[in-house]
Design an enzyme around this catalytic site. Structure first.
Site, PDB file in Angstrom:
ATOM      1  CE1 TYR A 175      14.254 -27.347   6.175  1.00 56.60           C
ATOM      2  CE2 TYR A 175      15.069 -28.702   4.269  1.00 56.60           C
ATOM      3  CZ  TYR A 175      14.816 -28.963   5.718  1.00 56.60           C
ATOM      4  OH  TYR A 175      14.029 -29.786   6.678  1.00 56.60           O
ATOM      5  CG  ASP A 190       5.276 -33.384   2.893  1.00 56.41           C
ATOM      6  OD1 ASP A 190       6.300 -32.381   2.776  1.00 56.41           O
ATOM      7  OD2 ASP A 190       4.705 -34.167   3.574  1.00 56.41           O
ATOM      8  CB  THR A 229       3.236 -40.312   8.258  1.00 54.84           C
ATOM      9  OG1 THR A 229       1.685 -40.305   7.664  1.00 54.84           O
ATOM     10  CG2 THR A 229       2.859 -41.341   9.624  1.00 54.84           C
TER      11      THR A 229
HETATM   12  N1  LIG Z   1      -9.157 -43.367   9.249  1.00 54.05           N
HETATM   13  C1  LIG Z   1      -7.440 -42.927   9.935  1.00 54.05           C
HETATM   14  N2  LIG Z   1      -6.576 -43.286   9.152  1.00 54.05           N
HETATM   15  C2  LIG Z   1      -5.356 -43.116   9.295  1.00 54.05           C
HETATM   16  N3  LIG Z   1      -5.356 -42.088  10.155  1.00 54.05           N
HETATM   17  C3  LIG Z   1      -6.147 -41.072  10.521  1.00 54.05           C
HETATM   18  C4  LIG Z   1      -7.622 -41.151  10.472  1.00 54.05           C
HETATM   19  N4  LIG Z   1      -8.106 -40.078  11.034  1.00 54.05           N
HETATM   20  C5  LIG Z   1      -7.662 -39.560  11.674  1.00 54.05           C
HETATM   21  N5  LIG Z   1      -6.193 -40.582  11.328  1.00 54.05           N
HETATM   22  C6  LIG Z   1      -4.828 -39.701  12.087  1.00 54.05           C
HETATM   23  O1  LIG Z   1      -4.153 -38.670  10.993  1.00 54.05           O
HETATM   24  C7  LIG Z   1      -2.573 -38.603  11.005  1.00 54.05           C
HETATM   25  C8  LIG Z   1      -2.517 -38.988   9.197  1.00 54.05           C
HETATM   26  O2  LIG Z   1      -3.042 -38.419   8.749  1.00 54.05           O
HETATM   27  P1  LIG Z   1      -2.727 -37.272   7.466  1.00 54.05           P
HETATM   28  O3  LIG Z   1      -2.349 -36.304   7.317  1.00 54.05           O
HETATM   29  O4  LIG Z   1      -3.392 -38.539   6.907  1.00 54.05           O
HETATM   30  O5  LIG Z   1      -1.057 -37.920   6.975  1.00 54.05           O
HETATM   31  P2  LIG Z   1       0.153 -38.673   5.870  1.00 54.05           P
HETATM   32  O6  LIG Z   1      -0.636 -37.229   5.384  1.00 54.05           O
HETATM   33  O7  LIG Z   1       1.502 -38.010   6.126  1.00 54.05           O
HETATM   34  O8  LIG Z   1      -0.385 -39.686   5.159  1.00 54.05           O
HETATM   35  C9  LIG Z   1      -2.806 -40.563  12.200  1.00 54.05           C
HETATM   36  O9  LIG Z   1      -1.752 -39.164  12.760  1.00 54.05           O
HETATM   37  C10 LIG Z   1      -3.552 -40.591  12.554  1.00 54.05           C
HETATM   38  O10 LIG Z   1      -4.363 -40.167  14.039  1.00 54.05           O
HETATM   39  C1  LIG Z   2       8.159 -35.273   6.860  1.00 52.68           C
HETATM   40  C2  LIG Z   2       8.145 -36.129   5.754  1.00 52.68           C
HETATM   41  C3  LIG Z   2       8.270 -37.601   6.017  1.00 52.68           C
HETATM   42  C4  LIG Z   2       6.574 -36.219   6.389  1.00 52.68           C
HETATM   43  O1  LIG Z   2       5.618 -36.342   5.861  1.00 52.68           O
HETATM   44  P1  LIG Z   2       3.697 -36.862   5.796  1.00 52.68           P
HETATM   45  O2  LIG Z   2       4.316 -36.690   7.431  1.00 52.68           O
HETATM   46  O3  LIG Z   2       2.885 -35.585   5.374  1.00 52.68           O
HETATM   47  O4  LIG Z   2       3.148 -37.950   5.629  1.00 52.68           O
HETATM   48  C5  LIG Z   2       8.072 -35.748   4.384  1.00 52.68           C
HETATM   49  O5  LIG Z   2       7.453 -34.227   4.405  1.00 52.68           O
HETATM   50  C6  LIG Z   2       9.421 -36.142   3.625  1.00 52.68           C
HETATM   51  O6  LIG Z   2      10.036 -37.210   3.964  1.00 52.68           O
HETATM   52  N1  LIG Z   2      10.610 -34.673   3.960  1.00 52.68           N
HETATM   53  C7  LIG Z   2      11.652 -35.482   4.257  1.00 52.68           C
HETATM   54  C8  LIG Z   2      12.389 -34.820   4.678  1.00 52.68           C
HETATM   55  C9  LIG Z   2      12.483 -32.693   5.081  1.00 52.68           C
HETATM   56  O7  LIG Z   2      11.508 -32.502   4.887  1.00 52.68           O
HETATM   57  O8  LIG Z   2      13.771 -32.155   5.221  1.00 52.68           O
HETATM   58  K   LIG Z   3       3.285 -34.184   7.979  1.00 51.26           K
END
Ligand SMILES: Nc1ncnc2c1ncn2[C@@H]1O[C@H](COP(=O)(O)OP(=O)(O)O)[C@@H](O)[C@H]1O
Ligand SMILES: CC(C)(COP(=O)(O)O)[C@@H](O)C(=O)NCCC(=O)O
Ligand SMILES: [K+]
Length: 244
Positions: free
Chosen positions: A87, A96, A120
């Site tokens: 990268y 992550d 997300t």
């Molecule tokens: N109970 C819940 N609460 C929030 N998001 C949920 C739930 N169940 C499924 N999702 C889905 O999961 C996604 C978030 O995934 P997650 O892997 O937990 O995100 P992050 O790792 O970014 O916190 C959202 O796009 C949503 O559609």
């Molecule tokens: C892209 C992300 C926001 C994803 O976060 P998540 O959906 O797992 O909550 C995270 O990996 C992040 O903050 N990345 C930094 C920028 C990069 O990876 O280049």
């Molecule tokens: K992600």
């Protein structure tokens, strides 16, 4: 026993492992963190280590509260990883994504791998068979697409996830569901097809909160595993203790 915690931008996911075996998964919000960790440690008394991967805005402090009971580790890009990071801005690469790449490298040796994390955000990460981490893509996740349509317009309602009846939405809500769900499915299949044009062979891992919803709608064959990040954190920990 080890407790791994993945702080994402939407939710916190945690799991207890005994060696390679996953014993239980927990999902909770940031405000419930201390209560949940306390409970987990009460129920899994043999836990010796806590391994945290965080891309959220939660600091170290809530975890350090458990420092006296168990060893607390925060994985960062200064740790050693089983791939070469190509990268251009390794210091800004999400931890992550690094953990996912480590898990894919260790679990699927000697092959090209594409990891798709539908959380997300949707993240795409490609690690080639020589274990070079090349990068990938970041796009808005499923929930974020619904929220963005509502937040940045005057007329679009905030809908919860719905299955589009058809390609052609015949109402505002059907149009939104088609745009969000079909759009994301086409995006993921489209990305996979573009990677296929460049690489003859690679395995595809789909993970994140929307794994199950998306997996059954994709045309391409993938490994769907919503616990892949937690499992990768555990493997990274095992790898780290072996190499320290
Ligand atoms: N109970 C819940 N609460 C929030 N998001 C949920 C739930 N169940 C499924 N999702 C889905 O999961 C996604 C978030 O995934 P997650 O892997 O937990 O995100 P992050 O790792 O970014 O916190 C959202 O796009 C949503 O559609
Ligand atoms: C892209 C992300 C926001 C994803 O976060 P998540 O959906 O797992 O909550 C995270 O990996 C992040 O903050 N990345 C930094 C920028 C990069 O990876 O280049
Ligand atoms: K992600």
């Amino acid at each position: 026993m080890i407790l791994v915690v993945d702080v994402g931008n939407t939710r916190i996911k945690a799991a207890v492992f005994e060696g390679a075996m996953l014993l239980e998964v927990f999902v909770f919000s940031q405000i419930e963190l201390e209560k949940n960790i306390k409970n987990i440690l009460k129920n899994f008394k043999k836990t010796t280590d806590l391994m945290v991967s965080s891309v959220g805005d939660l600091g170290k402090q809530p975890f350090l509260a458990f420092d006296k009971e168990i060893k607390v580790h925060f994985i960062s890009n200064k740790d050693s990883f089983p791939f070469q990071n190509k990268y251009a801005t390794p210091q800004t690469l999400g931890i992550d994504r690094m953990v996912l790449a480590a898990g894919a490298t260790l679990r699927y040796p000697d092959q090209n791998r594409l990891v798709i994390d539908a959380g997300t955000c949707i993240t795409y990460d490609f690690i080639d068979q020589e274990n070079n981490y090349l990068g990938g893509a970041i796009s808005p996740g499923l929930r974020l697409r619904y929220e963005a349509l509502h937040h940045y317009t005057a007329k679009l309602p905030l809908l919860s996830l719905g299955i589009p009846e058809d390609l052609i939405g015949k109402s505002t809500s059907e149009s939104i569901h088609s745009g969000v769900v079909n759009g994301l499915v086409y995006e993921i299949d489209g990305f996979i097809n573009q990677y296929k044009a460049r690489y003859l062979n690679f395995i595809i891992i789909l993970t994140g909160g929307d794994t199950d919803f998306l997996a059954k709608r994709l045309k391409n064959t993938i490994f769907a595993n919503s616990n892949f990040l937690l499992e990768s954190l555990n493997q990274t920990f095992q790898h780290k203790t072996k190499n320290d």
